[in-house]
Design an enzyme around this catalytic site. Structure first.
Site, PDB file in Angstrom:
ATOM      1  N   GLN A 119       0.815  -1.231   0.000  1.00 16.36           N
ATOM      2  CA  GLN A 119       0.000   0.000   0.000  1.00 16.36           C
ATOM      3  C   GLN A 119       0.842   1.271   0.000  1.00 16.36           C
ATOM      4  O   GLN A 119       0.433   2.296   0.547  1.00 16.36           O
ATOM      5  CB  GLN A 119      -0.982  -0.016   1.195  1.00 16.36           C
ATOM      6  CG  GLN A 119      -2.052  -1.099   1.058  1.00 16.36           C
ATOM      7  CD  GLN A 119      -2.878  -1.293   2.306  1.00 16.36           C
ATOM      8  OE1 GLN A 119      -2.830  -2.352   2.922  1.00 16.36           O
ATOM      9  NE2 GLN A 119      -3.637  -0.282   2.681  1.00 16.36           N
ATOM     10  N   ASP A 398     -32.781  14.015 -12.932  1.00 15.25           N
ATOM     11  CA  ASP A 398     -34.124  14.583 -12.984  1.00 15.25           C
ATOM     12  C   ASP A 398     -34.747  14.669 -11.594  1.00 15.25           C
ATOM     13  O   ASP A 398     -35.335  15.677 -11.230  1.00 15.25           O
ATOM     14  CB  ASP A 398     -35.022  13.691 -13.864  1.00 15.25           C
ATOM     15  CG  ASP A 398     -34.979  14.111 -15.332  1.00 15.25           C
ATOM     16  OD1 ASP A 398     -34.818  15.315 -15.602  1.00 15.25           O
ATOM     17  OD2 ASP A 398     -35.100  13.228 -16.206  1.00 15.25           O
ATOM     18  N   ARG A 404     -35.386  19.513  -5.515  1.00 15.27           N
ATOM     19  CA  ARG A 404     -34.792  20.791  -5.091  1.00 15.27           C
ATOM     20  C   ARG A 404     -35.850  21.893  -5.061  1.00 15.27           C
ATOM     21  O   ARG A 404     -35.902  22.700  -4.158  1.00 15.27           O
ATOM     22  CB  ARG A 404     -33.666  21.163  -6.067  1.00 15.27           C
ATOM     23  CG  ARG A 404     -32.853  22.356  -5.648  1.00 15.27           C
ATOM     24  CD  ARG A 404     -31.782  22.695  -6.682  1.00 15.27           C
ATOM     25  NE  ARG A 404     -32.358  23.043  -7.955  1.00 15.27           N
ATOM     26  CZ  ARG A 404     -31.970  22.544  -9.130  1.00 15.27           C
ATOM     27  NH1 ARG A 404     -30.992  21.659  -9.194  1.00 15.27           N
ATOM     28  NH2 ARG A 404     -32.549  22.928 -10.250  1.00 15.27           N
ATOM     29  N   GLY A 419     -21.416  18.502  -8.652  1.00 15.27           N
ATOM     30  CA  GLY A 419     -22.375  17.589  -9.286  1.00 15.27           C
ATOM     31  C   GLY A 419     -22.086  16.149  -8.905  1.00 15.27           C
ATOM     32  O   GLY A 419     -22.235  15.223  -9.698  1.00 15.27           O
ATOM     33  N   GLY A 447     -30.147   5.612 -10.087  1.00 17.90           N
ATOM     34  CA  GLY A 447     -28.753   5.611 -10.515  1.00 17.90           C
ATOM     35  C   GLY A 447     -27.851   6.139  -9.416  1.00 17.90           C
ATOM     36  O   GLY A 447     -26.863   5.495  -9.027  1.00 17.90           O
ATOM     37  N   ALA A 448     -28.179   7.303  -8.895  1.00 17.44           N
ATOM     38  CA  ALA A 448     -27.360   7.926  -7.844  1.00 17.44           C
ATOM     39  C   ALA A 448     -27.281   7.038  -6.608  1.00 17.44           C
ATOM     40  O   ALA A 448     -26.227   6.929  -5.972  1.00 17.44           O
ATOM     41  CB  ALA A 448     -27.938   9.293  -7.485  1.00 17.44           C
ATOM     42  N   GLU A 479     -29.931  11.737 -18.474  1.00 12.31           N
ATOM     43  CA  GLU A 479     -28.992  11.466 -19.569  1.00 12.31           C
ATOM     44  C   GLU A 479     -29.720  10.811 -20.751  1.00 12.31           C
ATOM     45  O   GLU A 479     -29.387  11.058 -21.909  1.00 12.31           O
ATOM     46  CB  GLU A 479     -27.844  10.569 -19.084  1.00 12.31           C
ATOM     47  CG  GLU A 479     -27.141  11.025 -17.814  1.00 12.31           C
ATOM     48  CD  GLU A 479     -26.386  12.335 -17.960  1.00 12.31           C
ATOM     49  OE1 GLU A 479     -26.305  12.870 -19.079  1.00 12.31           O
ATOM     50  OE2 GLU A 479     -25.892  12.836 -16.929  1.00 12.31           O
TER      51      GLU A 479
END
Ligand SMILES: Cc1ncc(C[n+]2csc(CCOP(=O)(O)OP(=O)(O)O)c2C)c(N)n1
Length: 575
Positions: A119, A398, A404, A419, A447-448, A479
């Site tokens: 490492q 989206d 928000r 982002g 996705g996030a 996207e």
């Protein structure tokens, strides 16, 4: 085989742990490894809680959120080599957000350095551009003063606030720090420095403010802690105000200055823009005259980047924002503002009308052609049950854009200017641990959610009472839309409608899938009552958010969104 001696309180590792304790650090976020084990064990011995995670990136995200939500230092403890490289995105996010995060790591013992040790990497070379201070500390006697300096830099003493990084060879960690060198001056917490504004600058600022007809305030990270002073000046002037994700909740939505729903109009019509601890970044059109057509600028900040980035102020007050605003209110005492009351009142009325319209539209949003629920219906149901002091963490494409705008809350976190999608679950866990008495909700795209989904395990093990709501539209929807509209082909952006609720149950959370609007209220009630919990809500991928419509996803050349890009082209004389 002789095991190494267990480091005691006078070892370098022991001194690090005692320093953290002396500075009020009550938890560190980390993932263990031999190169940091002496610190790990000493931190525990000092009674500092270890929140052990499943990936170093999540540890740094959590330290970041903890710092944002407490105003204190966030600390991550991650091991050498891949531990540090995994933490890099967290460092990058804290760097852009200017969050005071201390990342600690280890190194191979000095006799093995540069010999192909396990490492072995020169971490400081690659973390340096993302940090305010990055050092390898090899000399045990210097550990304490290096920590003191790193923490001062993290809080922006003498520069920009942001993440700092220190690592230590493991034999250094085991070595003794001589008592005379364990000096109280380095352990002691210091009050944050206060920058007092110059009197002449304050008078010039008052002239600018009190002669403005259409003044607009915008706040950011640096304005936290200046809420009361900001309200005094807004009230004295009758000025308008836009919040940004960095300082949400500073001015309550019910305040007559708030015109969030009239953002574009307010920016275009203001004759004076006042930035309080806020960069003029892409979210504020870089302060361009193409967008702020007639505006002069007043900049108030205690960090250089927030004082003069992209657009110089007619007056620039380099001062602690609360002190600057208080000084302005005092100096203007009794003076009659020139504000066009008709303009301010009409803007507020339009803001209220738009907000009401949005809330009605959220409740009535029709399903997609695929029959699936509109994400606004989910947010409307959530709005109905969230307490006023909820902490909302929004994440995704989206769905983040809908959330928000659509959710009201006192405290709000999101991926910020980097982002950095994927922060949702780690931020939510850190928030729930920092504020167990408050309702913490993560609203995230599917996705996030995937980036740090494994941290649901951390939520269960640490009893973090977070509710995670996954808006499952089976893809990276923002996207997909960009591909459809710009390229006419969808490639590599579709996911499965995976069963995140089953995944949650596998780790011991309450997990439910919801695909019917009518079932939402009861499911939300059950989930809020039994946190940590996860609701996997099937929504249509067909709902285009305002971020998708604005052009943010396709990244225009000159400005972040298409309307500003057009304005910028026209102003520059580009066809
Ligand atoms: C770490 C990272 N990777 C990729 C992106 C680009 N990106 C921005 S939004 C987005 C889609 C998010 O999808 P999801 O979370 O499912 O939300 P949805 O748009 O479907 O509502 C992507 C891939 C990013 N911002 N950050």
């Amino acid at each position: 085989m002789t095991p190494p001696p267990v480091p005691g309180p006078d070892s370098a590792a022991g001194v690090i742990a005692r320093f953290l304790k002396a500075r009020g650090v009550d938890r560190v976020f980390g993932l263990c490894g031999g190169h940091i084990m002496p610190i790990w064990m000493r931190v525990d011995a000092e009674g500092v809680r270890i929140v052990d995670v499943r990936d170093e990136r999540a540890a740094v995200y959590m330290a970041h959120a903890h710092a944002e939500l407490t105003g204190g230092l966030g600390v991550a403890l991650i091991t050498a080599g891949p531990g540090v490289t995994n933490g890099m995105t967290g460092l990058a996010n804290a760097h852009v957000a200017r969050a005071p995060v201390l990342v600690l790591s280890g190194m191979p013992p000095r006799p093995q350095e540069n010999r192909g040790a396990l490492q072995d990497m020169s971490h400081v070379e690659f973390v340096r551009p993302l940090t305010r201070y990055a050092r390898t500390v090899r000399e045990p006697a210097l550990v304490l003063q290096e920590l003191d300096e790193a923490v001062a830099r993290a809080f922006g003493q003498g520069g920009e606030p942001g993440p700092v990084y220190l690592d230590f060879p493991v034999d250094t960690l085991r070595a003794t720090v001589p008592r005379p060198l364990q000096r109280a001056e380095h352990f002691a917490a210091k009050p944050p420095p206060r920058l007092v504004p110059g009197e002449d600058d304050v008078l010039r600022a008052v002239d600018l403010l009190w002669s403005a007809k259409r003044p607009l305030f915008v706040s950011g990270r640096g304005a936290r802690g200046a809420g009361a002073a900001l309200l005094r000046v807004l009230d004295a002037l009758g000025a308008l105000y836009l919040d940004t994700g960095e300082s949400r909740g500073l001015v309550p939505d019910s305040h007559p200055s708030v015109v969030a729903a009239m953002r574009g109009t307010a920016m275009g019509e203001a004759d004076l823009v006042v930035t309080v601890g806020r960069r003029l970044d892409f979210q504020l059109a870089y302060g361009s005259p193409a967008v702020y057509k007639d505006a002069r600028f007043l900049r108030i900040a205690d960090a250089p980047s927030e004082l003069r980035d992209n657009r110089r102020g007619d007056v620039e007050l380099f001062a602690t924002p609360a002190l600057a605003l208080d000084a302005i209110a005092r100096a203007a005492n009794g003076r009659v503002p020139a504000v066009d009351r008709g303009w301010a009142t009409a803007m507020r009325a339009q803001h209220e009308a738009r907000t009401r319209k949005l809330h009605t539209a959220m409740r009535e949003a029709p399903p997609g052609a695929d029959g699936r629920m509109h994400p606004q219906r989910l947010l409307a149901a959530l709005r109905d049950v969230l307490p006023k002091d909820a902490i909302v963490v929004a994440d995704g494409g989206d769905f983040l854009s809908f959330a928000r705008v659509g959710l009201a809350c006192e405290t709000y976190l999101d991926p910020g200017a980097l982002g950095c999608i994927g922060i949702g679950t780690p931020f939510g866990i850190a928030a729930a641990l920092a504020h167990p008495e408050r309702t913490v909700v993560v609203v995230t795209g599917d996705g996030a959610f995937g980036f740090n989904a494994m941290e649901i395990d951390t939520a269960v093990r640490h009893g973090a009472k977070v509710l995670i709501v996954v808006a499952n539209n089976g893809g990276w929807a923002i996207e997909v839309r960009d591909q459809q509209e710009t390229y006419g082909k969808v490639v590599g952006t579709e996911l499965q409608f995976a069963d995140h609720a089953a995944m949650a149950r596998a780790f011991g959370l309450l997990g439910e899938r919801v695909d019917d609007v009518a079932a939402l209220p009861a499911a939300l009630e059950r989930a809020l009552a039994r946190r940590p919990a996860l609701l996997d809500v099937i929504v249509t991928p067909e709902a285009a958010s305002s971020d998708a419509k604005s052009g943010l996803a396709w990244v225009p050349d000159l400005q972040a969104i298409a309307a500003w890009d057009d304005a910028e082209r026209a102003w520059r004389g580009i066809d």
